[in-house]
Scaffold this motif. Structure first.
Motif, mmCIF file in Angstrom:
data_model
loop_
_atom_site.group_PDB
_atom_site.id
_atom_site.type_symbol
_atom_site.label_atom_id
_atom_site.label_comp_id
_atom_site.label_asym_id
_atom_site.label_seq_id
_atom_site.Cartn_x
_atom_site.Cartn_y
_atom_site.Cartn_z
ATOM 1 N N THR A 1 -33.329 -35.161 -71.474
ATOM 2 C CA THR A 1 -33.343 -36.483 -70.957
ATOM 3 C C THR A 1 -34.045 -36.204 -69.428
ATOM 4 O OG1 THR A 1 -30.821 -36.111 -70.043
ATOM 5 C CG2 THR A 1 -31.427 -37.488 -72.093
ATOM 6 N N LEU A 2 -34.239 -34.963 -68.947
ATOM 7 C CA LEU A 2 -34.916 -34.750 -67.959
ATOM 8 C C LEU A 2 -36.211 -34.768 -67.902
ATOM 9 C CD1 LEU A 2 -33.954 -33.856 -64.912
ATOM 10 C CD2 LEU A 2 -34.319 -31.499 -65.738
ATOM 11 N N SER A 3 -36.805 -35.408 -66.766
ATOM 12 C CA SER A 3 -38.472 -35.440 -66.677
ATOM 13 C C SER A 3 -38.629 -35.266 -65.409
ATOM 14 C CB SER A 3 -38.874 -36.945 -67.273
ATOM 15 O OG SER A 3 -38.351 -38.021 -66.575
ATOM 16 N N LEU A 4 -39.953 -34.715 -65.306
ATOM 17 C CA LEU A 4 -40.709 -34.361 -63.906
ATOM 18 C C LEU A 4 -42.143 -34.434 -63.931
ATOM 19 C CD1 LEU A 4 -40.018 -31.202 -61.855
ATOM 20 C CD2 LEU A 4 -42.460 -31.846 -62.572
ATOM 21 N N VAL B 1 -38.698 -36.952 -60.426
ATOM 22 C CA VAL B 1 -37.832 -36.713 -61.339
ATOM 23 C C VAL B 1 -36.904 -37.594 -61.638
ATOM 24 C CG1 VAL B 1 -36.070 -34.741 -61.597
ATOM 25 C CG2 VAL B 1 -38.150 -34.512 -60.224
ATOM 26 N N CYS B 2 -36.651 -37.736 -62.839
ATOM 27 C CA CYS B 2 -35.566 -38.568 -63.327
ATOM 28 C C CYS B 2 -34.557 -38.021 -64.720
ATOM 29 C CB CYS B 2 -36.334 -39.753 -64.158
ATOM 30 S SG CYS B 2 -37.230 -41.071 -62.952
ATOM 31 N N ARG B 3 -33.660 -38.401 -64.605
ATOM 32 C CA ARG B 3 -32.385 -38.116 -65.705
ATOM 33 C C ARG B 3 -32.495 -39.206 -66.478
ATOM 34 N NH1 ARG B 3 -30.984 -33.547 -68.033
ATOM 35 N NH2 ARG B 3 -30.110 -32.625 -66.625
ATOM 36 N N GLY B 4 -33.075 -39.536 -67.678
ATOM 37 C CA GLY B 4 -33.018 -40.874 -68.327
ATOM 38 C C GLY B 4 -34.027 -41.694 -67.656
ATOM 39 N N LYS C 1 -27.467 -32.528 -58.138
ATOM 40 C CA LYS C 1 -28.317 -33.531 -58.488
ATOM 41 C C LYS C 1 -28.749 -33.879 -59.971
ATOM 42 C CE LYS C 1 -30.130 -33.645 -53.764
ATOM 43 N NZ LYS C 1 -31.417 -33.501 -53.012
ATOM 44 N N ILE C 2 -29.088 -33.113 -60.850
ATOM 45 C CA ILE C 2 -29.719 -33.081 -62.007
ATOM 46 C C ILE C 2 -28.435 -33.054 -62.920
ATOM 47 C CG2 ILE C 2 -31.817 -32.242 -61.295
ATOM 48 C CD1 ILE C 2 -31.057 -29.531 -62.977
ATOM 49 N N ASP C 3 -27.370 -32.400 -62.824
ATOM 50 C CA ASP C 3 -26.236 -32.206 -63.714
ATOM 51 C C ASP C 3 -25.001 -33.122 -63.275
ATOM 52 O OD1 ASP C 3 -27.723 -30.685 -65.463
ATOM 53 O OD2 ASP C 3 -26.907 -28.984 -64.915
ATOM 54 N N PHE D 1 -24.403 -36.572 -63.994
ATOM 55 C CA PHE D 1 -24.415 -37.256 -65.380
ATOM 56 C C PHE D 1 -23.406 -36.375 -66.332
ATOM 57 C CE2 PHE D 1 -28.326 -37.142 -62.859
ATOM 58 C CZ PHE D 1 -28.643 -38.556 -63.276
ATOM 59 N N GLY D 2 -22.313 -35.517 -65.644
ATOM 60 C CA GLY D 2 -21.504 -34.680 -66.621
ATOM 61 C C GLY D 2 -22.067 -33.707 -67.591
ATOM 62 N N LEU D 3 -23.216 -33.243 -67.116
ATOM 63 C CA LEU D 3 -23.958 -32.220 -67.765
ATOM 64 C C LEU D 3 -23.655 -30.763 -67.033
ATOM 65 C CD1 LEU D 3 -27.112 -34.425 -68.443
ATOM 66 C CD2 LEU D 3 -25.370 -33.840 -69.954
#
Length: 236
Positions: A131-134, A141-144, A200-202, A205-207
Motif C-alpha cells: 500500500t506504500l507508493s512513491l 509518498v502515500c500509504r494507501g 511515518k510509514i509504519d 498504520f499499525g504496520l
C-alpha cells in the motif's frame, strides 16, 4: 525525424547539430533550460537530447516538468557528470538513456535511433510496494490514500529502500547511496533515520514493514496489498 538539443555549450551544440543534420535529422537547439522546456512543450519531437547542467533551469527540473505534464518524448541525458547516483536520479525522473561527455558521435546517433525505434509509450513512474507508493516526479509518498510528509533525507532513504525491497541492505550501502560515498560522520545516523521512517510509514498504520536484521542491516517488505500477488512494483 525531429530532434530537440538542449545544450548550453554553444560550440558543442553546433557540432552535434551539424553532425545530426548530416545524418538526416532536423535539429532544433536551445541553450538554456527554460527555452528547452518551452520548445519541448510546444513542438512534437521524436527525441530530446538534454544536458544536465543548464543555466536558468537544470536538466533534472526540465525533465521533471515534462513528465509531470505527461510529455513522454524519449529523453537522452547528456552530461559531464558520471556518478551512479546522478544516473539513478535521471532514470527515476523518466529519462530513457544517459550519455556521459565526452561521447562518441557514432554512439550518440545509435542511441538516438534506438530511442526513436522504441517510441514514447506513456508509462507511469510511481513506485509501489504493497500500500506504500512513491512518486519520483512529484516527490510524494502515500500509504494507501494517506499522504506522508517526509524530509528530503527521509525521502531519499525510502526511495533507496524501495528500489532494494525484499533485500537486506547494510548501513554502509545506505550511507554510500543515500548520503555520500565520502560521508565521514558516524554510521548511527542511519539508525536515526530508519527510526524516523518507521514512525511515518509504519507506526501510524499499525504496520511493521521496515525491519532491522541484527548484524546485517535493514529490510523493507510489502504489507498485504489487495489485488497484488507480491506487493512489488514493475521493474523492481
Amino acid at each position: 525525424m525531429r530532434i530537440l538539443l538542449v545544450e548550453d555549450e554553444h560550440a558543442l551544440a553546433e557540432t552535434v547539430r551539424r553532425g545530426l543534420k548530416n545524418e538526416g535529422f532536423v535539429v532544433d537547439v536551445a541553450h538554456d533550460g527554460i527555452r528547452g522546456l518551452s520548445a519541448a512543450l510546444e513542438n512534437p519531437y521524436d527525441a530530446i537530447l538534454l544536458d544536465l547542467m543548464l543555466p536558468r533551469m537544470n536538466g533534472y527540473d526540465v525533465l521533471k516538468e515534462l513528465r509531470q505534464r505527461k510529455v513522454w518524448t524519449p529523453v537522452l541525458m547528456l552530461t559531464a557528470k558520471d556518478g551512479e547516483y546522478d544516473q539513478t536520479d535521471a532514470f527515476d525522473l523518466g529519462a530513457d538513456d544517459y550519455l556521459t561527455k565526452p561521447f562518441s558521435f557514432l554512439v550518440l546517433v545509435a542511441r538516438i535511433r534506438a530511442l526513436i525505434r522504441r517510441g514514447a509509450p506513456a508509462r507511469p513512474v510511481v513506485m509501489r510496494l504493497g500500500t506504500l507508493s512513491l512518486d519520483p516526479v512529484s516527490h510524494s509518498v502515500c500509504r494507501g490514500q494517506t499522504p506522508i510528509s517526509l524530509t528530503a533525507r527521509e525521502y531519499g532513504l525510502l526511495q533507496y529502500l524501495m528500489r532494494r525491497h525484499g533485500q537486506i541492505v547494510s548501513k554502509a550501502e545506505i550511507l554510500q547511496n543515500v548520503w555520500d560515498p565520502a560521508f565521514e560522520g558516524a554510521d548511527n545516523v542511519v539508525e536515526v533515520y530508519i527510526g524516523y521512517l518507521r514512525r511515518k510509514i509504519d507506526a501510524p498504520f499499525g504496520l511493521h514493514t521496515l525491519s532491522t536484521v541484527r548484524g546485517m542491516g535493514y529490510l523493507l517488505s510489502a504489507d498485504p496489498s489487495p489485488g497484488s500477488r507480491d506487493g512489488g512494483f514493475p521493474g523492481a
